[in-house]
Design an enzyme around this catalytic site. Structure first.
Site: not given
Ligand code: GRF
Length: 220
Positions: A139, A112, A110, A148
């Site tokens: 991360s 995050h 993932n 997370d």
């Molecule tokens: C990103 O900031 C990711 O880290 C978080 O949600 C956002 C998604 O952005 N989990 P995208 O859909 O890839 O533009």
């Protein structure tokens, strides 16, 4: 000779991380293949990005299932049909049930938007500003049943500026999050990073701290 490293992407919305991966593969920065994109939201823009790149994509709606476990069983059955080496949650805004996670330890990551373990959950940029943090970032971590909470592989750090709001800080993080994900996937696809007995190993050696993305976006 083994074929290309096979990635499935899970995304719930905008899909900018997915687009960054597509672009990195097309431009030969990342040696891998995205074999499928799945979403829990039929209107996710990520699905349009996949279609534009001729990547098989599918939305599966949670409301059609009796439980989280039943949804995940259906989702991951479809994913497993594609025989991915790795499943990447990139803006996938849905908790995955523990049994689906446990069955895929070391093959599910993932991204995050915080320097974990700080600021888990949602609205991480607002959390960082409210806490008076001087630095923030993103991360990439292995997924475990704890939200997370899985072992962190790599991070990118950005400054928090005095005049930042959640939006301006969010854009700064996102601009580093994309190269972070690409570079981390490069290490995993190259067989250099693995999860062994719950620890992240680089070239067989346990990481003491997460890798830090260098300015040139390439891990040595
Ligand atoms: C990103 O900031 C990711 O880290 C978080 O949600 C956002 C998604 O952005 N989990 P995208 O859909 O890839 O533009």
């Amino acid at each position: 000779m083994p074929g290309p490293f096979r990635i499935v992407v899970l995304a719930s919305g905008r899909g900018s991380n997915l687009q960054a991966l597509i672009d990195a593969i097309v431009s030969d920065v990342l040696d891998a293949q995205i074999v499928g994109v799945f979403s829990d939201k039929p209107d996710a823009f990520a699905l349009q990005r996949a279609q534009a790149a001729a990547i098989p994509s599918l939305a599966i709606e949670p409301r059609l299932f009796d439980s989280r476990a039943a949804f995940d069983e259906h989702l991951f059955t479809r994913i497993d049909e594609l025989a991915p080496n790795l499943v990447v949650c990139a803006g996938y805004m849905r908790l995955i049930s523990p049994c689906a996670v446990d069955a895929r330890r070391g093959r599910l990551i993932n991204v995050h938007p915080s320097l974990l373990p700080a600021f888990k959950g949602l609205r991480t940029h607002a959390q960082a500003i409210a806490a008076g943090a001087s630095v923030h970032g993103a991360s990439v971590h292995y997924v475990t049943p704890e939200l997370d909470g899985g072992p962190v592989i790599a991070q990118c750090v950005v400054p928090v500026r005095p005049d930042d709001d959640a939006e301006s800080l969010g854009w700064r993080v996102l601009s580093r999050e994309h190269p972070l994900l690409i570079a981390t996937l490069g290490l995993i696809a190259g067989g250099r990073i693995a999860l062994v007995d719950g620890a992240v190993k680089l070239d067989g050696v346990p990481l003491q701290i997460p890798l830090q993305l260098p300015a040139n976006n390439v891990f040595a």
